[in-house]
Design a protein around this motif. Structure first.
Motif, mmCIF file in Angstrom:
data_model
loop_
_atom_site.group_PDB
_atom_site.id
_atom_site.type_symbol
_atom_site.label_atom_id
_atom_site.label_comp_id
_atom_site.label_asym_id
_atom_site.label_seq_id
_atom_site.Cartn_x
_atom_site.Cartn_y
_atom_site.Cartn_z
ATOM 1 N N LEU A 120 0.842 -1.185 0.000
ATOM 2 C CA LEU A 120 0.000 0.000 0.000
ATOM 3 C C LEU A 120 0.878 1.237 0.000
ATOM 4 O O LEU A 120 1.904 1.284 0.665
ATOM 5 N N ARG A 121 0.458 2.231 -0.752
ATOM 6 C CA ARG A 121 1.198 3.470 -0.815
ATOM 7 C C ARG A 121 0.344 4.596 -0.243
ATOM 8 O O ARG A 121 -0.871 4.614 -0.429
ATOM 9 N N LEU A 122 0.994 5.510 0.415
ATOM 10 C CA LEU A 122 0.305 6.639 1.023
ATOM 11 C C LEU A 122 -0.538 7.370 -0.013
ATOM 12 O O LEU A 122 -0.066 7.680 -1.105
ATOM 13 N N GLY A 123 -1.799 7.590 0.295
ATOM 14 C CA GLY A 123 -2.702 8.315 -0.586
ATOM 15 C C GLY A 123 -3.320 7.494 -1.702
ATOM 16 O O GLY A 123 -4.156 7.991 -2.454
ATOM 17 N N GLU A 124 -2.920 6.236 -1.826
ATOM 18 C CA GLU A 124 -3.456 5.373 -2.879
ATOM 19 C C GLU A 124 -4.849 4.888 -2.468
ATOM 20 O O GLU A 124 -5.030 4.365 -1.372
ATOM 21 N N PRO A 125 -5.861 5.056 -3.334
ATOM 22 C CA PRO A 125 -7.211 4.666 -2.937
ATOM 23 C C PRO A 125 -7.392 3.150 -2.821
ATOM 24 O O PRO A 125 -6.885 2.389 -3.636
ATOM 25 N N VAL A 126 -8.106 2.751 -1.769
ATOM 26 C CA VAL A 126 -8.507 1.361 -1.554
ATOM 27 C C VAL A 126 -10.028 1.365 -1.559
ATOM 28 O O VAL A 126 -10.659 2.085 -0.783
ATOM 29 N N VAL A 127 -10.625 0.566 -2.459
ATOM 30 C CA VAL A 127 -12.083 0.586 -2.616
ATOM 31 C C VAL A 127 -12.625 -0.841 -2.627
ATOM 32 O O VAL A 127 -12.124 -1.693 -3.365
ATOM 33 N N PHE A 128 -13.657 -1.080 -1.801
ATOM 34 C CA PHE A 128 -14.421 -2.316 -1.835
ATOM 35 C C PHE A 128 -15.667 -2.002 -2.651
ATOM 36 O O PHE A 128 -16.441 -1.124 -2.279
ATOM 37 N N VAL A 129 -15.882 -2.727 -3.744
ATOM 38 C CA VAL A 129 -17.043 -2.484 -4.603
ATOM 39 C C VAL A 129 -17.957 -3.691 -4.552
ATOM 40 O O VAL A 129 -17.549 -4.798 -4.939
ATOM 41 N N ARG A 130 -19.180 -3.482 -4.095
ATOM 42 C CA ARG A 130 -20.192 -4.535 -4.082
ATOM 43 C C ARG A 130 -20.580 -4.833 -5.526
ATOM 44 O O ARG A 130 -20.939 -3.920 -6.280
ATOM 45 N N LEU A 131 -20.481 -6.072 -5.949
ATOM 46 C CA LEU A 131 -20.834 -6.453 -7.314
ATOM 47 C C LEU A 131 -22.286 -6.909 -7.349
ATOM 48 O O LEU A 131 -22.754 -7.603 -6.447
ATOM 49 N N THR A 132 -22.973 -6.534 -8.386
ATOM 50 C CA THR A 132 -24.380 -6.877 -8.544
ATOM 51 C C THR A 132 -24.574 -7.533 -9.896
ATOM 52 O O THR A 132 -24.143 -6.970 -10.919
ATOM 53 N N ALA A 133 -25.212 -8.683 -9.908
ATOM 54 C CA ALA A 133 -25.469 -9.385 -11.172
ATOM 55 C C ALA A 133 -26.442 -8.573 -12.019
ATOM 56 O O ALA A 133 -27.384 -7.967 -11.508
ATOM 57 N N LEU A 134 -26.210 -8.554 -13.310
ATOM 58 C CA LEU A 134 -27.104 -7.870 -14.233
ATOM 59 C C LEU A 134 -28.264 -8.773 -14.614
ATOM 60 O O LEU A 134 -28.125 -9.998 -14.662
ATOM 61 N N VAL A 135 -29.408 -8.181 -14.871
ATOM 62 C CA VAL A 135 -30.570 -8.946 -15.292
ATOM 63 C C VAL A 135 -30.252 -9.646 -16.605
ATOM 64 O O VAL A 135 -29.677 -9.035 -17.510
ATOM 65 N N GLY A 136 -30.574 -10.905 -16.726
ATOM 66 C CA GLY A 136 -30.337 -11.655 -17.960
ATOM 67 C C GLY A 136 -28.992 -12.333 -17.999
ATOM 68 O O GLY A 136 -28.628 -12.941 -18.984
ATOM 69 N N GLY A 137 -28.208 -12.237 -16.910
ATOM 70 C CA GLY A 137 -26.970 -12.974 -16.845
ATOM 71 C C GLY A 137 -25.791 -12.140 -16.982
ATOM 72 O O GLY A 137 -24.698 -12.407 -17.024
#
Length: 137
Positions: A120-137
């Motif tokens: 990890l580097r100072l100021g580097e963004p760390v993001v947890f992104v919730r994934l959501t399935a799209l309709v139709g696959g």
């Protein structure tokens, strides 16, 4: 080293951005998730029911959704407004990560393995992104 971890959930409330204190800049994805989830729980301790709902929204897995779909309704679990257990929430987050429920990005690069070593580097963004399935696959 202090790192800001942001959580993103499409179309709704999300867990608060938190500052995570790490002993050194080199760690693993597993330990970063542990530290972030523990801090998310601490950040919302005063409002246990809201914390519970946000944790459920972030880490509800596809298996949980499929089981609920079989009953005819998908919703976040009804729970007593008690303070979440940090270790149980960390375990749940690890399982959700392994199942692809959420993705982890550090400095714009996605990381896929719990035991992957990261720097990890100072100021580097760390993001947890919730994934959501799209309709139709």
């Amino acid at each position: 080293m202090r790192v800001e971890v942001r959580s993103r959930v499409p179309g709704g409330d999300r867990l608060p951005d938190v500052l995570v204190e790490l002993a050194q800049e080199q760690t693993t994805v597993r330990e970063l998730i542990r530290a972030a989830v523990a801090e998310q729980v601490r950040a919302w301790q005063a409002d246990g029911s809201r914390c519970r709902a946000l944790l459920d929204r972030q880490y509800l897995t596809d298996d949980d959704i499929r089981a609920q779909a079989a009953t005819g309704m998908i919703r976040l679990p009804d729970r007593e407004p008690v303070t979440p257990d940090v270790e149980a929430e960390v375990d749940r987050a690890w399982r959700a990560f392994e199942r692809g429920t959420f993705a982890l990005f550090i400095g714009g690069r996605q990381h896929d393995l719990l035991d992957e070593r990261i720097v990890l580097r100072l100021g580097e963004p760390v993001v947890f992104v919730r994934l959501t399935a799209l309709v139709g696959g």
